[in-house]
Scaffold this motif. Structure first.
Motif, PDB file in Angstrom:
ATOM      1  N   VAL A  23       0.866  -1.174   0.000  1.00 12.66           N
ATOM      2  CA  VAL A  23       0.000   0.000   0.000  1.00 12.66           C
ATOM      3  C   VAL A  23       0.903   1.224   0.000  1.00 12.66           C
ATOM      4  O   VAL A  23       1.699   1.400   0.914  1.00 12.66           O
ATOM      5  CB  VAL A  23      -0.933   0.012   1.232  1.00 12.66           C
ATOM      6  CG1 VAL A  23      -1.781   1.265   1.250  1.00 12.66           C
ATOM      7  CG2 VAL A  23      -1.790  -1.244   1.269  1.00 12.66           C
ATOM      8  N   LEU A  24       0.786   2.045  -1.035  1.00 11.45           N
ATOM      9  CA  LEU A  24       1.581   3.260  -1.135  1.00 11.45           C
ATOM     10  C   LEU A  24       0.804   4.412  -0.527  1.00 11.45           C
ATOM     11  O   LEU A  24      -0.382   4.587  -0.822  1.00 11.45           O
ATOM     12  CB  LEU A  24       1.885   3.574  -2.602  1.00 11.45           C
ATOM     13  CG  LEU A  24       2.654   4.856  -2.869  1.00 11.45           C
ATOM     14  CD1 LEU A  24       4.122   4.673  -2.486  1.00 11.45           C
ATOM     15  CD2 LEU A  24       2.533   5.262  -4.322  1.00 11.45           C
TER      16      LEU A  24
ATOM     17  N   ASN B 133      10.917   3.088  -6.546  1.00 11.56           N
ATOM     18  CA  ASN B 133      11.373   2.321  -5.385  1.00 11.56           C
ATOM     19  C   ASN B 133      10.253   1.461  -4.815  1.00 11.56           C
ATOM     20  O   ASN B 133      10.462   0.308  -4.453  1.00 11.56           O
ATOM     21  CB  ASN B 133      11.922   3.256  -4.303  1.00 11.56           C
ATOM     22  CG  ASN B 133      13.232   3.882  -4.704  1.00 11.56           C
ATOM     23  OD1 ASN B 133      13.995   3.323  -5.480  1.00 11.56           O
ATOM     24  ND2 ASN B 133      13.490   5.067  -4.187  1.00 11.56           N
ATOM     25  N   ALA B 134       9.053   2.011  -4.735  1.00 11.68           N
ATOM     26  CA  ALA B 134       7.916   1.279  -4.184  1.00 11.68           C
ATOM     27  C   ALA B 134       7.467   0.144  -5.095  1.00 11.68           C
ATOM     28  O   ALA B 134       6.956  -0.871  -4.628  1.00 11.68           O
ATOM     29  CB  ALA B 134       6.756   2.236  -3.938  1.00 11.68           C
ATOM     30  N   ALA B 135       7.669   0.297  -6.403  1.00 15.50           N
ATOM     31  CA  ALA B 135       7.158  -0.677  -7.369  1.00 15.50           C
ATOM     32  C   ALA B 135       8.149  -1.777  -7.738  1.00 15.50           C
ATOM     33  O   ALA B 135       7.769  -2.728  -8.428  1.00 15.50           O
ATOM     34  CB  ALA B 135       6.708   0.048  -8.638  1.00 15.50           C
TER      35      ALA B 135
ATOM     36  N   GLY C 153      -1.560  -7.924   6.969  1.00 19.75           N
ATOM     37  CA  GLY C 153      -0.472  -8.521   6.210  1.00 19.75           C
ATOM     38  C   GLY C 153       0.077  -7.656   5.088  1.00 19.75           C
ATOM     39  O   GLY C 153       1.014  -8.061   4.393  1.00 19.75           O
ATOM     40  N   ALA C 154      -0.474  -6.471   4.892  1.00 21.06           N
ATOM     41  CA  ALA C 154       0.027  -5.593   3.837  1.00 21.06           C
ATOM     42  C   ALA C 154       1.316  -4.917   4.269  1.00 21.06           C
ATOM     43  O   ALA C 154       1.573  -4.723   5.456  1.00 21.06           O
ATOM     44  CB  ALA C 154      -1.017  -4.535   3.498  1.00 21.06           C
ATOM     45  N   VAL C 155       2.108  -4.568   3.293  1.00 21.30           N
ATOM     46  CA  VAL C 155       3.317  -3.783   3.518  1.00 21.30           C
ATOM     47  C   VAL C 155       2.980  -2.352   3.125  1.00 21.30           C
ATOM     48  O   VAL C 155       2.580  -2.087   1.993  1.00 21.30           O
ATOM     49  CB  VAL C 155       4.489  -4.315   2.663  1.00 21.30           C
ATOM     50  CG1 VAL C 155       5.712  -3.429   2.810  1.00 21.30           C
ATOM     51  CG2 VAL C 155       4.797  -5.757   3.010  1.00 21.30           C
TER      52      VAL C 155
END
Length: 93
Positions: A11-12, A48-50, A32-34
């Motif tokens: 999740v951004l 970076n996030a992707a 459980g999400a980051v």
């Protein structure tokens, strides 16, 4: 998506959203999400996030959608080899 537990969910969120909606992001984490800090106006943070992501589901809305920042998400996804991107079609309430 989080309930399936068949894959990692990231999740951004912008820094200010992480602070304002702390309880919401804690729920994502406990499921459980980051949670990843980033900003759709910053292509490098999106890259970076992707990294390592197969599919992006965009939920960009409001000003970010109408100011063309979804194009930044598309650019970042393409740059790091994301296979699929589901674009946002949301608007204002």
């Amino acid at each position: 998506l989080i309930d399936k537990k068949a894959f990692e969910v990231r999740v951004l969120a912008r820094k200010d959203a992480l602070e304002k909606k702390k309880e919401l992001f804690e729920k994502f984490k406990s499921g459980g999400a980051v949670v990843v800090e980033g900003d759709v106006s910053d292509v490098e943070s999106l890259k970076n996030a992707a990294k390592g992501v197969d599919t992006i589901v965009s939920v960009i809305s409001g000003d970010a959608l109408f100011s063309g920042q979804q194009a930044n998400l598309i650019e970042a996804a393409k740059a790091v080899g994301v296979k699929r991107l589901v674009p946002s079609e949301f608007g204002f309430n």
